[in-house]
Scaffold this motif. Structure first.
Motif, PDB file in Angstrom:
ATOM      1  N   LEU A  39       0.823  -1.210   0.000  1.00  0.00           N
ATOM      2  CA  LEU A  39       0.000   0.000   0.000  1.00  0.00           C
ATOM      3  C   LEU A  39       0.858   1.261   0.000  1.00  0.00           C
ATOM      4  CD1 LEU A  39      -2.899  -0.929   2.433  1.00  0.00           C
ATOM      5  CD2 LEU A  39      -3.082  -0.441   0.002  1.00  0.00           C
ATOM      6  N   PHE A  40       1.927   1.243   0.776  1.00  0.00           N
ATOM      7  CA  PHE A  40       2.828   2.389   0.840  1.00  0.00           C
ATOM      8  C   PHE A  40       3.479   2.645  -0.525  1.00  0.00           C
ATOM      9  CE2 PHE A  40       7.200   3.932   1.562  1.00  0.00           C
ATOM     10  CZ  PHE A  40       6.911   5.160   2.132  1.00  0.00           C
ATOM     11  N   ILE A  41       3.982   1.601  -1.149  1.00  0.00           N
ATOM     12  CA  ILE A  41       4.621   1.747  -2.471  1.00  0.00           C
ATOM     13  C   ILE A  41       3.609   2.209  -3.512  1.00  0.00           C
ATOM     14  CG2 ILE A  41       5.752   0.436  -4.338  1.00  0.00           C
ATOM     15  CD1 ILE A  41       7.574   1.078  -1.963  1.00  0.00           C
ATOM     16  N   ALA A  42       2.398   1.656  -3.492  1.00  0.00           N
ATOM     17  CA  ALA A  42       1.380   2.044  -4.471  1.00  0.00           C
ATOM     18  C   ALA A  42       0.991   3.516  -4.314  1.00  0.00           C
ATOM     19  CB  ALA A  42       0.157   1.156  -4.329  1.00  0.00           C
ATOM     20  N   LEU A  43       0.785   3.956  -3.083  1.00  0.00           N
ATOM     21  CA  LEU A  43       0.438   5.363  -2.875  1.00  0.00           C
ATOM     22  C   LEU A  43       1.576   6.286  -3.296  1.00  0.00           C
ATOM     23  CD1 LEU A  43      -1.520   5.329   0.488  1.00  0.00           C
ATOM     24  CD2 LEU A  43      -2.345   6.150  -1.704  1.00  0.00           C
ATOM     25  N   ASN A  44       2.809   5.941  -2.971  1.00  0.00           N
ATOM     26  CA  ASN A  44       3.945   6.768  -3.377  1.00  0.00           C
ATOM     27  C   ASN A  44       4.134   6.764  -4.883  1.00  0.00           C
ATOM     28  OD1 ASN A  44       4.681   7.803  -0.911  1.00  0.00           O
ATOM     29  ND2 ASN A  44       6.011   6.077  -0.423  1.00  0.00           N
ATOM     30  N   LYS A  50       1.692  11.887 -10.313  1.00  0.00           N
ATOM     31  CA  LYS A  50       0.751  13.021 -10.232  1.00  0.00           C
ATOM     32  C   LYS A  50      -0.632  12.632 -10.764  1.00  0.00           C
ATOM     33  CE  LYS A  50       3.976  15.848  -8.893  1.00  0.00           C
ATOM     34  NZ  LYS A  50       4.217  15.995  -7.522  1.00  0.00           N
ATOM     35  N   ILE A  51      -1.033  11.391 -10.489  1.00  0.00           N
ATOM     36  CA  ILE A  51      -2.364  10.938 -10.890  1.00  0.00           C
ATOM     37  C   ILE A  51      -3.427  11.570 -10.003  1.00  0.00           C
ATOM     38  CG2 ILE A  51      -3.862   8.886 -10.973  1.00  0.00           C
ATOM     39  CD1 ILE A  51      -1.513   7.336 -12.005  1.00  0.00           C
ATOM     40  N   PHE A  52      -3.093  11.754  -8.745  1.00  0.00           N
ATOM     41  CA  PHE A  52      -4.065  12.320  -7.819  1.00  0.00           C
ATOM     42  C   PHE A  52      -4.072  13.838  -7.964  1.00  0.00           C
ATOM     43  CE2 PHE A  52      -2.899   8.524  -5.102  1.00  0.00           C
ATOM     44  CZ  PHE A  52      -3.989   7.793  -5.527  1.00  0.00           C
ATOM     45  N   SER A  53      -5.127  14.357  -8.569  1.00  0.00           N
ATOM     46  CA  SER A  53      -5.235  15.802  -8.698  1.00  0.00           C
ATOM     47  C   SER A  53      -6.083  16.403  -7.581  1.00  0.00           C
ATOM     48  CB  SER A  53      -5.834  16.166 -10.060  1.00  0.00           C
ATOM     49  OG  SER A  53      -7.115  15.574 -10.195  1.00  0.00           O
ATOM     50  N   SER A  54      -6.860  15.564  -6.940  1.00  0.00           N
ATOM     51  CA  SER A  54      -7.699  16.079  -5.856  1.00  0.00           C
ATOM     52  C   SER A  54      -7.596  15.163  -4.643  1.00  0.00           C
ATOM     53  CB  SER A  54      -9.165  16.175  -6.310  1.00  0.00           C
ATOM     54  OG  SER A  54      -9.699  14.884  -6.498  1.00  0.00           O
ATOM     55  N   SER A  55      -7.989  15.723  -3.527  1.00  0.00           N
ATOM     56  CA  SER A  55      -7.950  14.932  -2.298  1.00  0.00           C
ATOM     57  C   SER A  55      -9.031  13.855  -2.290  1.00  0.00           C
ATOM     58  CB  SER A  55      -8.102  15.843  -1.089  1.00  0.00           C
ATOM     59  OG  SER A  55      -9.377  16.446  -1.105  1.00  0.00           O
ATOM     60  N   THR A  56     -10.051  14.016  -3.130  1.00  0.00           N
ATOM     61  CA  THR A  56     -11.101  12.997  -3.209  1.00  0.00           C
ATOM     62  C   THR A  56     -10.550  11.694  -3.763  1.00  0.00           C
ATOM     63  OG1 THR A  56     -12.683  14.768  -3.633  1.00  0.00           O
ATOM     64  CG2 THR A  56     -13.420  12.526  -4.077  1.00  0.00           C
ATOM     65  N   LEU A  57      -9.705  11.771  -4.770  1.00  0.00           N
ATOM     66  CA  LEU A  57      -9.108  10.559  -5.328  1.00  0.00           C
ATOM     67  C   LEU A  57      -8.161   9.890  -4.336  1.00  0.00           C
ATOM     68  CD1 LEU A  57      -8.360  11.643  -9.007  1.00  0.00           C
ATOM     69  CD2 LEU A  57     -10.064  10.000  -8.221  1.00  0.00           C
ATOM     70  N   ILE A  58      -7.433  10.689  -3.591  1.00  0.00           N
ATOM     71  CA  ILE A  58      -6.537  10.132  -2.570  1.00  0.00           C
ATOM     72  C   ILE A  58      -7.357   9.400  -1.506  1.00  0.00           C
ATOM     73  CG2 ILE A  58      -4.911  10.715  -0.730  1.00  0.00           C
ATOM     74  CD1 ILE A  58      -3.962  13.027  -2.491  1.00  0.00           C
ATOM     75  N   THR A  59      -8.444  10.024  -1.073  1.00  0.00           N
ATOM     76  CA  THR A  59      -9.310   9.403  -0.075  1.00  0.00           C
ATOM     77  C   THR A  59      -9.946   8.134  -0.618  1.00  0.00           C
ATOM     78  OG1 THR A  59      -9.793  11.598   0.808  1.00  0.00           O
ATOM     79  CG2 THR A  59     -11.268   9.805   1.461  1.00  0.00           C
ATOM     80  N   LEU A  60     -10.388   8.153  -1.864  1.00  0.00           N
ATOM     81  CA  LEU A  60     -11.000   6.979  -2.477  1.00  0.00           C
ATOM     82  C   LEU A  60     -10.001   5.823  -2.578  1.00  0.00           C
ATOM     83  CD1 LEU A  60     -13.479   5.751  -3.924  1.00  0.00           C
ATOM     84  CD2 LEU A  60     -12.477   6.604  -6.050  1.00  0.00           C
ATOM     85  N   PHE A  61      -8.806   6.102  -3.049  1.00  0.00           N
ATOM     86  CA  PHE A  61      -7.789   5.057  -3.174  1.00  0.00           C
ATOM     87  C   PHE A  61      -7.375   4.525  -1.806  1.00  0.00           C
ATOM     88  CE2 PHE A  61      -3.469   3.443  -3.614  1.00  0.00           C
ATOM     89  CZ  PHE A  61      -3.663   2.524  -4.633  1.00  0.00           C
ATOM     90  N   SER A  62      -7.258   5.399  -0.828  1.00  0.00           N
ATOM     91  CA  SER A  62      -6.907   4.966   0.521  1.00  0.00           C
ATOM     92  C   SER A  62      -8.000   4.084   1.117  1.00  0.00           C
ATOM     93  CB  SER A  62      -6.673   6.167   1.429  1.00  0.00           C
ATOM     94  OG  SER A  62      -5.600   6.932   0.960  1.00  0.00           O
ATOM     95  N   THR A  63      -9.248   4.439   0.865  1.00  0.00           N
ATOM     96  CA  THR A  63     -10.362   3.639   1.372  1.00  0.00           C
ATOM     97  C   THR A  63     -10.395   2.262   0.723  1.00  0.00           C
ATOM     98  OG1 THR A  63     -11.631   5.663   1.733  1.00  0.00           O
ATOM     99  CG2 THR A  63     -12.865   3.586   1.688  1.00  0.00           C
ATOM    100  N   ILE A  64     -10.235   2.216  -0.584  1.00  0.00           N
ATOM    101  CA  ILE A  64     -10.211   0.937  -1.291  1.00  0.00           C
ATOM    102  C   ILE A  64      -9.028   0.089  -0.826  1.00  0.00           C
ATOM    103  CG2 ILE A  64      -9.892  -0.141  -3.561  1.00  0.00           C
ATOM    104  CD1 ILE A  64     -11.522   2.215  -4.715  1.00  0.00           C
TER     105      ILE A  64
END
Length: 188
Positions: A39-44, A50-64
């Motif tokens: 998970l750490f490597i995937a998020l980094n 720079k795929i995450f342009s908004s905090s909503t996508l970061i939250t969605l990916f973190s939740t999934i």
């Protein structure tokens, strides 16, 4: 003439469960470390692209990722619990019990997850009761008076009793699930 099979000695059961517990502890620690590392490597990696342009996508990916992590860890916990039951019932412990548990649970993962969910919710509720009492007695009432020692001892004993009842129920349900898996394997 039927002969009655003698139960194995307690030391044999204890030794097999102990060896299996060592292997399952190693497996759970490895699964946690590997899952969190992935998970750490995937998020980094996604952050550097720079795929995450908004905090909503970061939250969605973190939740999934969190949901996938907890489902994976729950599956490993179920396999480890079944391996412990297997080693106690068959007195063959170690890594072989884990492999047998994987094979036994193969098509019954949903049932095993639902059994584990009920038990884990109960255990979490007991832990929440303990921490609620602890925080209330230590921090809220600390300005007025100290909690009485006999009351604390009684509450801790009650919580230990509740926790042990839930662990006993978990062992019983695991044994019943083991028997149903074994009977289901004989039919196929």
């Amino acid at each position: 003439m039927t002969t009655i099979k003698k139960p194995p000695p307690f030391t044999a059961i204890y030794t097999s469960i102990f060896h299996t517990q060592l292997w399952t502890s190693f497996l759970i620690i490895s699964a946690n470390a590997t899952s969190l590392f992935v998970l750490f490597i995937a998020l980094n990696f996604l952050e550097t692209l720079k795929i995450f342009s908004s905090s909503t996508l970061i939250t969605l990916f973190s939740t999934i990722g969190g949901i996938a992590y907890f489902i994976g860890i729950a599956s490993f916990m179920i396999i480890c619990n079944m391996a412990l039951v297997l080693s106690g019932m068959e007195t063959k412990g170690g890594f072989i019990s884990i492999l047998k548990a994987c094979v036994m649970i193969k098509r019954r993962t949903a049932t095993a997850l639902s059994l584990a969910l009920c038990i884990n919710i109960s255990l979490a509720r007991i832990k929440a009761l303990f921490f609620h009492f602890w925080m209330e007695s230590c921090y809220v009432n600390s300005s007025t008076s100290n909690p009485s020692i006999p009351l604390v001892v009684l509450v801790v004993l009650l919580l230990i009793y509740l926790y042990s009842v839930i662990i006993t129920l978990e062992t019983i349900t695991s044994c019943i699930f083991y028997n149903s898996c074994k009977l289901g394997g004989l039919r196929t």
